[in-house]
Design an enzyme around this catalytic site. Structure first.
Site, PDB file in Angstrom:
ATOM      1  N   HIS A  75       0.838  -1.206   0.000  1.00 27.85           N
ATOM      2  CA  HIS A  75       0.000   0.000   0.000  1.00 27.85           C
ATOM      3  C   HIS A  75       0.873   1.256   0.000  1.00 27.85           C
ATOM      4  O   HIS A  75       0.585   2.212  -0.734  1.00 27.85           O
ATOM      5  CB  HIS A  75      -0.920  -0.012   1.222  1.00 27.85           C
ATOM      6  N   GLN A  77       3.930   1.619  -1.158  1.00 29.04           N
ATOM      7  CA  GLN A  77       4.569   1.783  -2.465  1.00 29.04           C
ATOM      8  C   GLN A  77       3.557   2.288  -3.504  1.00 29.04           C
ATOM      9  O   GLN A  77       3.873   3.155  -4.318  1.00 29.04           O
ATOM     10  CB  GLN A  77       5.197   0.456  -2.919  1.00 29.04           C
ATOM     11  N   ASP A  78       2.357   1.756  -3.432  1.00 29.50           N
ATOM     12  CA  ASP A  78       1.286   2.203  -4.327  1.00 29.50           C
ATOM     13  C   ASP A  78       0.971   3.679  -4.084  1.00 29.50           C
ATOM     14  O   ASP A  78       0.807   4.460  -5.020  1.00 29.50           O
ATOM     15  CB  ASP A  78       0.050   1.339  -4.111  1.00 29.50           C
ATOM     16  N   HIS A  79       0.897   4.040  -2.817  1.00 28.70           N
ATOM     17  CA  HIS A  79       0.612   5.421  -2.427  1.00 28.70           C
ATOM     18  C   HIS A  79       1.677   6.375  -2.973  1.00 28.70           C
ATOM     19  O   HIS A  79       1.354   7.439  -3.515  1.00 28.70           O
ATOM     20  CB  HIS A  79       0.577   5.485  -0.895  1.00 28.70           C
TER      21      HIS A  79
END
Length: 107
Positions: A75, A77-79
């Site tokens: 999450h 890294q996605d953010h």
């Protein structure tokens, strides 16, 4: 600092960067380019903080200190990647608004 605190740093700084970039686009739509540019700079500062945390994790792993890949890490890294994309789009939106203003007779 434990792993969850480190990961939360990426999430917090990434979220701050995304918010600054969104506000920069709004400022550009209102033709407040000085504010837009300041907000992009704030977004860049937050992205740099998040990136430093990410780099520290990568360097630690390259030294053999394994980082647990959790849903929270994914999450984070996605953010961060989302924040970077929004910042990039904001730069384009700001530039387009500047060009439109110039073409319409504004300075």
């Amino acid at each position: 600092m434990d792993n969850e605190e480190v990961i939360m740093g990426i999430i917090v700084h990434g979220g701050n960067a995304r918010s600054y970039a969104m506000r920069a686009m709004s400022a550009a739509k209102n033709l407040d380019f000085e504010e837009a540019d300041e907000l992009v700079e704030s977004a860049n500062e937050e992205l740099n903080k998040a990136h430093r945390i990410q780099t520290d994790l990568i360097q630690a792993e390259s030294r053999g200190d394994k980082t647990e890949v959790s849903l929270l890490m994914v999450h984070a890294q996605d953010h961060l990647m989302n924040a970077m994309s929004v910042r990039d789009v904001s730069l384009e939106i700001i530039d387009l608004n500047k060009k439109i203003k110039k073409l319409s007779g504004g300075n």
